[in-house]
Design a protein around this motif. Sequence first.
Motif, PDB file in Angstrom:
ATOM      1  N   GLN A  13       0.744  -1.303   0.000  1.00 28.02           N
ATOM      2  CA  GLN A  13      -0.038  -0.072  -0.139  1.00 28.02           C
ATOM      3  C   GLN A  13       0.897   1.280  -0.059  1.00 28.02           C
ATOM      4  N   ALA A  14       1.941   1.208   0.856  1.00 22.34           N
ATOM      5  CA  ALA A  14       2.804   2.486   0.715  1.00 22.34           C
ATOM      6  C   ALA A  14       3.264   2.397  -0.580  1.00 22.34           C
ATOM      7  N   LEU A  15       3.702   1.681  -1.365  1.00 21.00           N
ATOM      8  CA  LEU A  15       4.378   1.735  -2.718  1.00 21.00           C
ATOM      9  C   LEU A  15       3.395   1.908  -3.674  1.00 21.00           C
ATOM     10  N   ALA A  16       2.179   1.933  -3.308  1.00 14.96           N
ATOM     11  CA  ALA A  16       1.106   2.401  -4.383  1.00 14.96           C
ATOM     12  C   ALA A  16       0.833   3.830  -4.656  1.00 14.96           C
ATOM     13  N   ASP A  17       1.564   4.476  -3.992  1.00 13.76           N
ATOM     14  CA  ASP A  17       1.408   6.267  -4.281  1.00 13.76           C
ATOM     15  C   ASP A  17       2.814   6.612  -5.033  1.00 13.76           C
ATOM     16  N   PRO A  18       2.658   7.457  -5.922  1.00 13.80           N
ATOM     17  CA  PRO A  18       3.891   7.867  -6.832  1.00 13.80           C
ATOM     18  C   PRO A  18       4.920   8.828  -5.725  1.00 13.80           C
ATOM     19  N   ARG A  21       6.761   6.627  -3.591  1.00 12.08           N
ATOM     20  CA  ARG A  21       7.810   6.119  -4.240  1.00 12.08           C
ATOM     21  C   ARG A  21       8.909   7.162  -4.595  1.00 12.08           C
ATOM     22  N   ALA A  22       8.527   8.198  -4.898  1.00  7.71           N
ATOM     23  CA  ALA A  22       9.617   9.321  -5.075  1.00  7.71           C
ATOM     24  C   ALA A  22      10.199   9.515  -3.714  1.00  7.71           C
ATOM     25  N   ILE A  23       9.693   9.422  -2.596  1.00  7.32           N
ATOM     26  CA  ILE A  23      10.379   9.812  -1.204  1.00  7.32           C
ATOM     27  C   ILE A  23      11.345   8.473  -1.043  1.00  7.32           C
ATOM     28  N   LEU A  24      11.015   7.353  -1.391  1.00  6.84           N
ATOM     29  CA  LEU A  24      11.927   6.070  -1.242  1.00  6.84           C
ATOM     30  C   LEU A  24      13.041   6.339  -2.260  1.00  6.84           C
ATOM     31  N   SER A  25      12.844   6.675  -3.353  1.00  8.19           N
ATOM     32  CA  SER A  25      13.823   6.819  -4.568  1.00  8.19           C
ATOM     33  C   SER A  25      14.951   7.908  -4.048  1.00  8.19           C
ATOM     34  N   ARG A  26      14.272   8.907  -3.498  1.00  4.19           N
ATOM     35  CA  ARG A  26      15.329   9.868  -2.810  1.00  4.19           C
ATOM     36  C   ARG A  26      16.154   9.495  -1.783  1.00  4.19           C
ATOM     37  N   LEU A  27      15.500   8.950  -0.745  1.00  3.33           N
ATOM     38  CA  LEU A  27      16.220   8.268   0.473  1.00  3.33           C
ATOM     39  C   LEU A  27      17.023   7.238  -0.021  1.00  3.33           C
ATOM     40  N   GLY A  28      17.047   6.452  -1.303  1.00  3.88           N
ATOM     41  CA  GLY A  28      18.189   5.520  -1.741  1.00  3.88           C
ATOM     42  C   GLY A  28      19.340   6.259  -1.598  1.00  3.88           C
ATOM     43  N   GLN A  29      19.489   7.563  -1.994  1.00  6.08           N
ATOM     44  CA  GLN A  29      20.891   8.053  -2.029  1.00  6.08           C
ATOM     45  C   GLN A  29      21.306   8.629  -0.719  1.00  6.08           C
ATOM     46  N   GLY A  30      20.582   8.416   0.369  1.00  6.87           N
ATOM     47  CA  GLY A  30      20.901   8.682   1.598  1.00  6.87           C
ATOM     48  C   GLY A  30      19.853   9.277   2.545  1.00  6.87           C
ATOM     49  N   ILE A  54       2.904   7.123   6.439  1.00  7.07           N
ATOM     50  CA  ILE A  54       2.459   5.939   6.151  1.00  7.07           C
ATOM     51  C   ILE A  54       3.838   4.961   5.702  1.00  7.07           C
ATOM     52  N   LEU A  55       4.805   5.572   5.135  1.00 12.01           N
ATOM     53  CA  LEU A  55       6.117   5.013   4.963  1.00 12.01           C
ATOM     54  C   LEU A  55       6.625   4.250   6.295  1.00 12.01           C
ATOM     55  N   GLU A  56       6.674   5.260   7.157  1.00 12.82           N
ATOM     56  CA  GLU A  56       7.113   4.853   8.725  1.00 12.82           C
ATOM     57  C   GLU A  56       6.435   3.775   9.209  1.00 12.82           C
ATOM     58  N   ARG A  57       4.959   3.793   9.365  1.00 13.70           N
ATOM     59  CA  ARG A  57       4.390   2.851   9.565  1.00 13.70           C
ATOM     60  C   ARG A  57       4.234   1.396   8.930  1.00 13.70           C
ATOM     61  N   SER A  58       4.696   1.468   7.706  1.00 14.75           N
ATOM     62  CA  SER A  58       4.770   0.200   7.150  1.00 14.75           C
ATOM     63  C   SER A  58       6.075  -0.445   7.190  1.00 14.75           C
ATOM     64  N   GLY A  59       7.031   0.451   7.719  1.00 16.05           N
ATOM     65  CA  GLY A  59       8.290  -0.160   7.926  1.00 16.05           C
ATOM     66  C   GLY A  59       9.501   0.400   7.076  1.00 16.05           C
ATOM     67  N   TRP A  60       9.069   1.324   6.082  1.00 15.44           N
ATOM     68  CA  TRP A  60       9.860   1.632   4.735  1.00 15.44           C
ATOM     69  C   TRP A  60      10.871   2.545   5.049  1.00 15.44           C
ATOM     70  N   ARG A  68      15.510  20.967  15.842  1.00 17.28           N
ATOM     71  CA  ARG A  68      14.213  21.349  15.361  1.00 17.28           C
ATOM     72  C   ARG A  68      14.049  20.529  13.782  1.00 17.28           C
ATOM     73  N   VAL A  69      15.095  19.685  13.451  1.00 19.30           N
ATOM     74  CA  VAL A  69      14.969  18.988  12.103  1.00 19.30           C
ATOM     75  C   VAL A  69      15.046  17.361  12.204  1.00 19.30           C
ATOM     76  N   ARG A  70      13.887  17.061  11.634  1.00 15.75           N
ATOM     77  CA  ARG A  70      13.430  15.621  11.567  1.00 15.75           C
ATOM     78  C   ARG A  70      14.272  15.176  10.198  1.00 15.75           C
ATOM     79  N   THR A  71      14.978  14.097  10.303  1.00 15.53           N
ATOM     80  CA  THR A  71      15.799  13.439   9.240  1.00 15.53           C
ATOM     81  C   THR A  71      15.257  11.915   9.220  1.00 15.53           C
ATOM     82  N   CYS A  72      14.649  11.644   7.986  1.00 17.54           N
ATOM     83  CA  CYS A  72      14.527  10.489   7.674  1.00 17.54           C
ATOM     84  C   CYS A  72      15.685   9.557   6.845  1.00 17.54           C
ATOM     85  N   ALA A  73      15.407   8.303   7.087  1.00 18.45           N
ATOM     86  CA  ALA A  73      16.229   7.071   6.366  1.00 18.45           C
ATOM     87  C   ALA A  73      15.539   6.041   5.729  1.00 18.45           C
ATOM     88  N   ILE A  74      16.043   5.168   4.727  1.00 23.90           N
ATOM     89  CA  ILE A  74      15.109   4.240   4.366  1.00 23.90           C
ATOM     90  C   ILE A  74      15.611   2.960   5.209  1.00 23.90           C
TER      91      ILE A  74
END
Length: 95
Positions: A13-18, A21-30, A54-60, A68-74
């Motif tokens: 379901q998390a992958l179903a939205d473009p 998917r773009a967020i995951l592609s970006r996080l693939g770079q770091g 949604i990405l965090e709840r699904s474990g991606w 004040r900065v929230r950083t995300c990682a894949i």
Amino acid sequence: MAEQSETLDAVFQALADPTRRAILSRLGQGPASVGELAAPHDMALTSFMKHLKILERSGWIVSAKTGRVRTCAIVTDRFADVGAWVYGHRSLWEG
């Protein structure tokens, strides 16, 4: 089995939205801050944050706040889950 199915449902379901998917592609770079991830998307930050949740709840992805900065990682484990499912069903598609 039901728990595994629910996890896999959330993963796909998390992958179903473009946008996601773009967020995951970006996080693939770091890792990246929420601001960096949101910049290329034409939407309100509150809407964008829903995608991150949604990405965090699904474990991606995982996120951490420093000041004040929230950083995300894949989280690469999810790719293995998807790959295992696809591999397990491959014979059905190729047969």
